[in-house]
Design an enzyme around this catalytic site. Sequence first.
Site, PDB file in Angstrom:
ATOM      1  N   GLY A  15       0.924  -1.297   0.068  1.00 15.54           N
ATOM      2  CA  GLY A  15      -0.002  -0.022  -0.070  1.00 15.54           C
ATOM      3  C   GLY A  15       0.846   1.240   0.020  1.00 15.54           C
ATOM      4  O   GLY A  15       0.396   2.295   0.624  1.00 15.54           O
ATOM      5  N   ASP A  76      -1.198  -7.420  -6.267  1.00 14.65           N
ATOM      6  CA  ASP A  76      -2.324  -7.472  -5.399  1.00 14.65           C
ATOM      7  C   ASP A  76      -2.063  -8.557  -4.334  1.00 14.65           C
ATOM      8  O   ASP A  76      -2.194  -9.648  -4.300  1.00 14.65           O
ATOM      9  CB  ASP A  76      -3.553  -8.122  -5.972  1.00 14.65           C
ATOM     10  CG  ASP A  76      -4.984  -7.881  -5.414  1.00 14.65           C
ATOM     11  OD1 ASP A  76      -4.748  -7.817  -4.018  1.00 14.65           O
ATOM     12  OD2 ASP A  76      -6.052  -7.875  -6.162  1.00 14.65           O
ATOM     13  N   VAL A  77      -1.789  -8.055  -2.929  1.00 15.25           N
ATOM     14  CA  VAL A  77      -1.399  -8.628  -1.740  1.00 15.25           C
ATOM     15  C   VAL A  77      -2.443  -9.374  -1.457  1.00 15.25           C
ATOM     16  O   VAL A  77      -2.221 -10.362  -0.353  1.00 15.25           O
ATOM     17  CB  VAL A  77      -0.708  -7.816  -0.827  1.00 15.25           C
ATOM     18  CG1 VAL A  77       0.471  -7.263  -1.281  1.00 15.25           C
ATOM     19  CG2 VAL A  77      -1.742  -6.791  -0.376  1.00 15.25           C
ATOM     20  N   SER A 160      -5.688   0.283  13.185  1.00 16.83           N
ATOM     21  CA  SER A 160      -6.559   1.688  13.243  1.00 16.83           C
ATOM     22  C   SER A 160      -7.123   1.616  14.524  1.00 16.83           C
ATOM     23  O   SER A 160      -7.514   0.720  15.288  1.00 16.83           O
ATOM     24  CB  SER A 160      -7.538   1.576  12.277  1.00 16.83           C
ATOM     25  OG  SER A 160      -8.472   2.626  12.425  1.00 16.83           O
ATOM     26  N   TYR A 173     -14.902  -2.743   9.013  1.00 20.38           N
ATOM     27  CA  TYR A 173     -13.575  -2.331   9.186  1.00 20.38           C
ATOM     28  C   TYR A 173     -12.857  -2.513  10.674  1.00 20.38           C
ATOM     29  O   TYR A 173     -11.758  -3.000  10.785  1.00 20.38           O
ATOM     30  CB  TYR A 173     -13.581  -0.825   8.780  1.00 20.38           C
ATOM     31  CG  TYR A 173     -12.104  -0.101   8.745  1.00 20.38           C
ATOM     32  CD1 TYR A 173     -11.267  -0.711   7.717  1.00 20.38           C
ATOM     33  CD2 TYR A 173     -12.081   0.774   9.719  1.00 20.38           C
ATOM     34  CE1 TYR A 173      -9.900  -0.060   8.012  1.00 20.38           C
ATOM     35  CE2 TYR A 173     -10.789   1.397   9.732  1.00 20.38           C
ATOM     36  CZ  TYR A 173      -9.616   1.000   8.650  1.00 20.38           C
ATOM     37  OH  TYR A 173      -8.541   1.574   8.742  1.00 20.38           O
ATOM     38  N   ALA A 175     -13.975  -4.685  12.878  1.00 20.77           N
ATOM     39  CA  ALA A 175     -13.704  -6.008  13.305  1.00 20.77           C
ATOM     40  C   ALA A 175     -12.350  -6.436  12.675  1.00 20.77           C
ATOM     41  O   ALA A 175     -11.683  -7.407  13.188  1.00 20.77           O
ATOM     42  CB  ALA A 175     -14.913  -6.739  12.773  1.00 20.77           C
TER      43      ALA A 175
END
Length: 189
Positions: A15, A76-77, A160, A173, A175
Site C-alpha cells: 500500500g 495485489d497482496v 486503526s 472495518y 472488526a
Amino acid sequence: MPSFDLTDRVAIVTGGAQGFGKAIALALAHHGANVAVVAREPEAVTVGRERPHASVLPVVDEIREIGSRAIGITADVREQENVDALVAQTMAEFGKIDILVNVAGGSWGETFRSGPLVELEPHDFIECYRLNVLTAFMCSRAVQPIMKGQGKGAIVNIASGAGVNPGTGQAAYGAAKAGVINMTKSMAF
C-alpha cells in the site's frame, strides 16, 4: 537523540503508493533504507466510480531523489501468488528483507462496501477481512523464513483506532482492524 539509521536495510511497504504507505516508504528512505514500494497499479487509474488507485512510480522516483534505492512492484497482496512474487522480486533486487510494513487495507473498496451494520452483506465482511487481515498474514508469513534465516527482521502491521473503538458505519472495518491488532500480538509471541 541518537540517529535512526537504516542505511542498507531493505524494506517492503505494501500500500506504498499513497497515504500512510507513501509517507512510511519516504520516511524509511530518509533514514537510509532501500524500499520496495508495493501497490496494485503501476500507474494511477480510476476504476468506475471507486477511488483512484495511486501509482508506485512517483514514490519510487521520490525515494531515488532522496538517495536510496527503490523498486516499484505491482501486486495485489490479496493473492498468494502475487505475495510470493513480490518477495521473490525484492530478494532478487536487494538480496535480503529487513523490514515489512503491512499498510495495504481500507474501510471499503471495489470488492466490498462500508455502511450501517444492518445494510452490509456477509461478503462485505469477508472482503474487508481479506484486505485488512489476510494480506498482512500472507505477507508476514512469506518474509518470516527470510528474516529468521538472517537472524533479524521487523514486521509492522498498520491497524486503526477503529479496531478498539466502534464507529458509525465501520463495523466490518473495525472488526478487521481488531483482527490485525490481535494477530500482531500473536505474532509477537
